[in-house]
Design a protein around this motif. Structure first.
Motif, PDB file in Angstrom:
ATOM      1  N   UNK A  29      23.094  29.415 -69.889  1.00 20.63           N
ATOM      2  CA  UNK A  29      24.041  29.950 -68.929  1.00 20.63           C
ATOM      3  C   UNK A  29      23.768  29.345 -67.564  1.00 20.63           C
ATOM      4  N   UNK A  30      24.810  29.311 -66.746  1.00 22.22           N
ATOM      5  CA  UNK A  30      24.700  28.810 -65.383  1.00 22.22           C
ATOM      6  C   UNK A  30      25.513  29.709 -64.473  1.00 22.22           C
ATOM      7  N   UNK A  31      25.086  29.791 -63.234  1.00 25.97           N
ATOM      8  CA  UNK A  31      25.750  30.637 -62.244  1.00 25.97           C
ATOM      9  C   UNK A  31      25.751  29.918 -60.906  1.00 25.97           C
ATOM     10  N   UNK A  32      26.820  30.058 -60.155  1.00 22.92           N
ATOM     11  CA  UNK A  32      26.878  29.529 -58.800  1.00 22.92           C
ATOM     12  C   UNK A  32      27.634  30.499 -57.909  1.00 22.92           C
ATOM     13  N   UNK A  33      27.234  30.537 -56.662  1.00 19.70           N
ATOM     14  CA  UNK A  33      27.977  31.263 -55.642  1.00 19.70           C
ATOM     15  C   UNK A  33      28.599  30.292 -54.653  1.00 19.70           C
ATOM     16  N   UNK A  34      28.541  29.004 -54.985  1.00 19.24           N
ATOM     17  CA  UNK A  34      29.123  27.948 -54.159  1.00 19.24           C
ATOM     18  C   UNK A  34      29.992  27.052 -55.031  1.00 19.24           C
ATOM     19  N   UNK A  35      31.243  27.377 -55.177  1.00 19.25           N
ATOM     20  CA  UNK A  35      32.134  26.526 -55.947  1.00 19.25           C
ATOM     21  C   UNK A  35      32.288  26.993 -57.379  1.00 19.25           C
ATOM     22  N   UNK A  36      32.326  26.032 -58.303  1.00 20.28           N
ATOM     23  CA  UNK A  36      32.545  26.341 -59.710  1.00 20.28           C
ATOM     24  C   UNK A  36      31.526  25.586 -60.559  1.00 20.28           C
ATOM     25  N   UNK A  37      31.259  26.134 -61.759  1.00 18.27           N
ATOM     26  CA  UNK A  37      30.227  25.558 -62.616  1.00 18.27           C
ATOM     27  C   UNK A  37      30.654  25.656 -64.070  1.00 18.27           C
ATOM     28  N   UNK A  38      30.191  24.719 -64.863  1.00 21.97           N
ATOM     29  CA  UNK A  38      30.391  24.759 -66.308  1.00 21.97           C
ATOM     30  C   UNK A  38      29.144  24.232 -66.989  1.00 21.97           C
ATOM     31  N   UNK A  39      28.769  24.835 -68.102  1.00 25.08           N
ATOM     32  CA  UNK A  39      27.603  24.382 -68.850  1.00 25.08           C
ATOM     33  C   UNK A  39      27.947  24.385 -70.329  1.00 25.08           C
ATOM     34  N   UNK A  40      27.371  23.441 -71.077  1.00 27.47           N
ATOM     35  CA  UNK A  40      27.669  23.381 -72.511  1.00 27.47           C
ATOM     36  C   UNK A  40      26.488  22.780 -73.260  1.00 27.47           C
ATOM     37  N   UNK A  41      26.177  23.355 -74.418  1.00 29.30           N
ATOM     38  CA  UNK A  41      25.156  22.831 -75.314  1.00 29.30           C
ATOM     39  C   UNK A  41      25.807  22.560 -76.663  1.00 29.30           C
ATOM     40  N   UNK A  42      25.462  21.431 -77.260  1.00 35.24           N
ATOM     41  CA  UNK A  42      26.073  21.008 -78.513  1.00 35.24           C
ATOM     42  C   UNK A  42      25.020  20.537 -79.498  1.00 35.24           C
ATOM     43  N   UNK A  43      25.127  20.987 -80.740  1.00 34.51           N
ATOM     44  CA  UNK A  43      24.322  20.427 -81.809  1.00 34.51           C
ATOM     45  C   UNK A  43      24.935  19.133 -82.308  1.00 34.51           C
ATOM     46  N   UNK A  44      24.229  18.425 -83.166  1.00 32.20           N
ATOM     47  CA  UNK A  44      24.757  17.182 -83.725  1.00 32.20           C
ATOM     48  C   UNK A  44      25.876  17.486 -84.715  1.00 32.20           C
ATOM     49  N   UNK A  45      26.856  16.580 -84.843  1.00 33.12           N
ATOM     50  CA  UNK A  45      27.972  16.837 -85.762  1.00 33.12           C
ATOM     51  C   UNK A  45      27.618  16.665 -87.230  1.00 33.12           C
ATOM     52  N   UNK A  46      26.445  16.180 -87.526  1.00 28.18           N
ATOM     53  CA  UNK A  46      26.053  15.992 -88.918  1.00 28.18           C
ATOM     54  C   UNK A  46      24.565  15.762 -89.021  1.00 28.18           C
ATOM     55  N   UNK A  47      24.137  15.150 -90.138  1.00 31.24           N
ATOM     56  CA  UNK A  47      22.725  14.804 -90.315  1.00 31.24           C
ATOM     57  C   UNK A  47      22.634  13.352 -90.739  1.00 31.24           C
ATOM     58  N   UNK A  48      21.458  12.936 -91.157  1.00 32.47           N
ATOM     59  CA  UNK A  48      21.236  11.528 -91.489  1.00 32.47           C
ATOM     60  C   UNK A  48      22.078  11.070 -92.673  1.00 32.47           C
ATOM     61  N   UNK A  49      22.525  12.004 -93.508  1.00 31.78           N
ATOM     62  CA  UNK A  49      23.342  11.635 -94.675  1.00 31.78           C
ATOM     63  C   UNK A  49      24.846  11.664 -94.371  1.00 31.78           C
ATOM     64  N   UNK A  50      25.239  12.092 -93.196  1.00 33.50           N
ATOM     65  CA  UNK A  50      26.655  12.241 -92.876  1.00 33.50           C
ATOM     66  C   UNK A  50      27.310  10.885 -92.655  1.00 33.50           C
ATOM     67  N   UNK A  51      28.424  10.657 -93.339  1.00 37.28           N
ATOM     68  CA  UNK A  51      29.258   9.475 -93.100  1.00 37.28           C
ATOM     69  C   UNK A  51      30.207   9.826 -91.953  1.00 37.28           C
ATOM     70  N   UNK A  52      29.878   9.372 -90.762  1.00 37.20           N
ATOM     71  CA  UNK A  52      30.626   9.746 -89.565  1.00 37.20           C
ATOM     72  C   UNK A  52      32.089   9.339 -89.663  1.00 37.20           C
ATOM     73  N   UNK A  53      32.350   8.134 -90.184  1.00 39.43           N
ATOM     74  CA  UNK A  53      33.739   7.663 -90.285  1.00 39.43           C
ATOM     75  C   UNK A  53      34.522   8.518 -91.277  1.00 39.43           C
ATOM     76  N   UNK A  54      33.925   8.808 -92.428  1.00 35.95           N
ATOM     77  CA  UNK A  54      34.609   9.616 -93.429  1.00 35.95           C
ATOM     78  C   UNK A  54      34.861  11.026 -92.913  1.00 35.95           C
ATOM     79  N   UNK A  55      33.940  11.534 -92.092  1.00 37.29           N
ATOM     80  CA  UNK A  55      34.105  12.873 -91.534  1.00 37.29           C
ATOM     81  C   UNK A  55      35.127  12.923 -90.402  1.00 37.29           C
ATOM     82  N   UNK A  56      35.528  11.758 -89.909  1.00 31.77           N
ATOM     83  CA  UNK A  56      36.569  11.710 -88.889  1.00 31.77           C
ATOM     84  C   UNK A  56      36.099  11.884 -87.455  1.00 31.77           C
ATOM     85  N   UNK A  57      34.791  11.817 -87.226  1.00 26.69           N
ATOM     86  CA  UNK A  57      34.304  12.060 -85.870  1.00 26.69           C
ATOM     87  C   UNK A  57      34.697  10.975 -84.873  1.00 26.69           C
TER      88      UNK A  57
END
Length: 212
Positions: A104-132
């Motif tokens: 989480x993030x907070x500001x009293x000066x302006x605006x803020x956004x924060x984001x956390x992302x896991x990986x879209x797959x693993x070592x066996x994932x075919x990225x092209x076939x999955x459409x990423x």
């Protein structure tokens, strides 16, 4: 709306190390939840833990107790901090979840956004076939999509996760929904300070922009 009952999960919070440009302007924490080893962590207790972390961290700065504060969820909008049941309009919050971690993030000066992302797959994932790669082309800004060119396998996944986190953080900072890139007006993210932050649980980015 949620108050201060996160007893269903144990959790810990650590401040995120921010670059000099954001120090004193933005406060941010990573909240790590401990849950059953084989079951997915329930989202509501995770939210309660994050809300408790926010209230405990902000209360001393706002001159009140943590129990006077609460966080209100708002569909399609940033969460709202309440003090004694009334909206605290001088404080903007942003929250993101990924597996057993939240930030989480907070500001009293302006605006803020924060984001956390896991990986879209693993070592066996075919990225092209999955459409990423197609997803990247549809949603990422051209410079962000270009940063993935030439990457392969897990390097591509890590790069995509970081660029997606940066995009989501900027959209939250701007108060905009996720749309395909051609629907976003040029200059929509002008003036934002965007930084990549370190975490063991995935890609993490924060965006901040001063008040106009």
């Amino acid at each position: 709306m949620a108050g201060l009952d996160a007893a269903t999960l144990s959790w810990s919070a650590q401040p995120l190390a921010l670059p000099p440009a954001l120090q004193g302007r933005v406060q941010a924490q990573a909240v790590t939840m401990a849950g059953p080893p084989s079951d997915a962590l329930p989202r509501e207790p995770m939210r309660e833990a994050v809300y408790q972390s926010i209230c405990q961290a902000l209360a001393p700065q706002l001159g009140c107790t943590a129990r006077q504060l609460a966080v209100q969820r708002r569909a399609g909008q940033a969460p709202q901090l309440l003090c004694n049941g009334q909206a605290f309009t001088g404080c903007q919050l942003s929250i993101s979840y990924a597996d057993a971690m939240a930030v989480w993030a907070c500001t009293q000066e302006g605006s803020v956004g924060i984001d956390v992302q896991g990986l879209p797959g693993d070592a066996q994932t075919d990225i092209d076939a999955a459409g990423w790669p197609a997803v990247a082309a549809l949603y990422l800004d051209p410079d962000a999509a270009a940063a993935l060119a030439g990457l392969q396998g897990m390097d591509w996944q890590r790069g995509f996760a970081q660029q997606w986190a940066r995009l989501e953080a900027q959209l939250k900072c701007a108060g905009m929904p996720l749309t395909e890139v051609h629907h976003r007006q040029p200059g929509w993210n002008a003036g934002m300070v965007v930084t990549d932050l370190t975490t063991d649980s995935g890609a993490l980015a924060l965006a901040w922009r001063t008040s106009a």
